[in-house]
Design an enzyme around this catalytic site. Structure first.
Site, PDB file in Angstrom:
ATOM      1  N   ASP A 240       3.023   6.868  -4.591  1.00 26.99           N
ATOM      2  CA  ASP A 240       3.550   6.721  -5.920  1.00 26.99           C
ATOM      3  C   ASP A 240       5.176   6.389  -6.063  1.00 26.99           C
ATOM      4  OD1 ASP A 240       1.278   7.601  -6.643  1.00 26.99           O
ATOM      5  OD2 ASP A 240       1.599   9.565  -6.908  1.00 26.99           O
TER       6      ASP A 240
ATOM      7  N   ASP B  32       0.863  -1.200   0.075  1.00 28.22           N
ATOM      8  CA  ASP B  32       0.193  -0.140  -0.008  1.00 28.22           C
ATOM      9  C   ASP B  32       1.074   1.190   0.051  1.00 28.22           C
ATOM     10  OD1 ASP B  32      -2.061   1.987   0.479  1.00 28.22           O
ATOM     11  OD2 ASP B  32      -2.649   1.267   2.325  1.00 28.22           O
TER      12      ASP B  32
HETATM   13  N1  SAM Z   1      -3.324   5.115  -0.845  1.00 28.31           N
HETATM   14  C1  SAM Z   1      -2.214   5.676  -1.095  1.00 28.31           C
HETATM   15  C2  SAM Z   1      -1.852   5.886  -2.497  1.00 28.31           C
HETATM   16  O1  SAM Z   1      -1.915   5.250  -3.384  1.00 28.31           O
HETATM   17  O2  SAM Z   1      -1.857   7.234  -2.711  1.00 28.31           O
HETATM   18  C3  SAM Z   1      -1.184   5.168  -0.546  1.00 28.31           C
HETATM   19  C4  SAM Z   1      -1.485   5.312   1.295  1.00 28.31           C
HETATM   20  S1  SAM Z   1      -0.040   5.174   2.066  1.00 28.31           S
HETATM   21  C5  SAM Z   1      -0.077   6.958   2.906  1.00 28.31           C
HETATM   22  C6  SAM Z   1       1.556   5.330   1.313  1.00 28.31           C
HETATM   23  C7  SAM Z   1       2.757   5.081   2.343  1.00 28.31           C
HETATM   24  O3  SAM Z   1       3.776   4.388   2.007  1.00 28.31           O
HETATM   25  C8  SAM Z   1       3.187   6.431   2.895  1.00 28.31           C
HETATM   26  O4  SAM Z   1       2.729   6.793   4.337  1.00 28.31           O
HETATM   27  C9  SAM Z   1       4.842   6.336   2.905  1.00 28.31           C
HETATM   28  O5  SAM Z   1       5.338   6.869   4.107  1.00 28.31           O
HETATM   29  C10 SAM Z   1       4.730   4.883   2.824  1.00 28.31           C
HETATM   30  N2  SAM Z   1       6.281   4.438   2.176  1.00 28.31           N
HETATM   31  C11 SAM Z   1       6.680   4.961   1.294  1.00 28.31           C
HETATM   32  N3  SAM Z   1       7.738   4.274   0.848  1.00 28.31           N
HETATM   33  C12 SAM Z   1       8.022   3.216   1.795  1.00 28.31           C
HETATM   34  C13 SAM Z   1       9.041   2.174   1.942  1.00 28.31           C
HETATM   35  N4  SAM Z   1      10.220   2.283   1.485  1.00 28.31           N
HETATM   36  N5  SAM Z   1       8.752   1.542   3.145  1.00 28.31           N
HETATM   37  C14 SAM Z   1       7.500   1.723   4.019  1.00 28.31           C
HETATM   38  N6  SAM Z   1       6.730   2.515   3.844  1.00 28.31           N
HETATM   39  C15 SAM Z   1       6.893   3.293   2.693  1.00 28.31           C
END
Ligand code: SAM
Length: 281
Positions: A158, A155
């Site tokens: 981008d 989840d």
């Molecule tokens: N529903 C959403 C969308 O498609 O726009 C995605 C929701 S969620 C908020 C995405 C999360 O992924 C973010 O909070 C971000 O901090 C997290 N994230 C990004 N890269 C990551 C990584 N390498 N490991 C763990 N979390 C990560």
């Protein structure tokens, strides 16, 4: 005076929201984080200028990313969610009685903190005793685990910043190893209308390289650019198309239905061509 938030997709396309109030705005260690209250979509979480989730339409994305794999697996007990710090996917996952443990690996603790404070309808599952939250990089976490999970849900935001590696073929191979021998991966795989030339075929083929059953499915989210959104499911054993609709019990959905479970896998011809599956029935 009116205040507008503009999400710029590229030099030709932008989406604008009328903002009532800015509730939070900070630069975290990983990204610019904003929560605003908007007229039409209510409270909205924005990371690095991209809308992640809104109170009005979040159920579409969260139900579809969680229930499609969780009903494809006959007995999901241990689930890993990478990203997903807003908590919506956790909330939906916890609706499945078979689920005993949910591990949420969200790199940015500020996303979880802000979701708990400003988005209680979405983050409500995060304090459930079945949930363990770790703030670390999902790429490294997955590489360090083997044969452990029934379902892994990517989840992610981008493919920019810390999320870039979550869309690579090597990462999907590590996800395969972290899954049990009948495990299922599902990942949000972006818009079939934007960045399509390289991104979408590469992501889909990257998953297909590691999973014998690979299927893309769609949903429609008004606040995601161009509306149509894709997920890709990679499975070692169970085919989502073989799920008996009568086994899909009502857990209180607003978007997902037994009919939609199957219908969401029906792809338009242009998407089949884009991902190299034009010959697939
Ligand atoms: N529903 C959403 C969308 O498609 O726009 C995605 C929701 S969620 C908020 C995405 C999360 O992924 C973010 O909070 C971000 O901090 C997290 N994230 C990004 N890269 C990551 C990584 N390498 N490991 C763990 N979390 C990560």
């Amino acid at each position: 005076m009116s205040l507008w938030f503009t999400e710029t997709e590229n030099s030709n396309l932008a989406l604008q929201y009328n903002v009532n109030k800015v509730l939070a705005h900070k630069q975290t260690k990983y990204q610019e984080l904003i929560v605003v209250d908007t007229d039409r979509f209510g409270r909205t979480l924005i990371l690095d200028g991209a809308v992640q989730t809104t109170v009005a339409d979040e159920y579409v994305y969260h139900e579809m990313i969680a229930h499609v794999p969780l009903f494809t697996h006959p007995n999901p007990e241990k689930v890993l969610i990478i990203g997903g710090g807003d908590g919506g996917t956790v909330r939906e996952t916890l609706k499945h009685k078979s689920v005993k443990e949910v591990h949420l690996v969200e790199i940015d603790p500020d996303v979880v903190a802000v979701a708990k404070e400003y988005l209680p309808e979405i983050s409500c599952g995060l304090s459930d005793p079945r949930v363990i939250i770790q703030h670390t990089d999902g790429i490294k976490y997955v590489a360090d685990h083997e044969d452990e999970y029934d379902v892994i849900i990517i989840d992610s935001s981008d493919p920019v910043g810390p999320a870039v590696g979550l869309f690579r073929e090597e990462f999907y191979a590590d996800v395969n190893r972290a899954l049990k021998d009948d495990g299922i991966l599902v990942a949000q795989t972006e818009s079939p209308w934007l960045n399509v030339d390289i991104m979408m075929p590469e992501i889909y083929q990257g998953i297909k390289a590691s999973f014998p059953i690979t299927r893309m499915y769609l949903c429609y989210i008004p606040t995601y650019p161009c509306g149509m959104w894709s997920f890709t499911l990679g499975s070692k054993k169970y085919d989502p198309l073989e799920v008996d609709p009568s086994q899909i019990i009502d857990l209180g959905y607003r978007y997902y239905t037994p009919e939609l479970h199957h219908a969401s896998f029906a792809l338009p011809q242009f998407i089949k061509e884009l991902i190299g599956e034009a010959d697939k029935k």
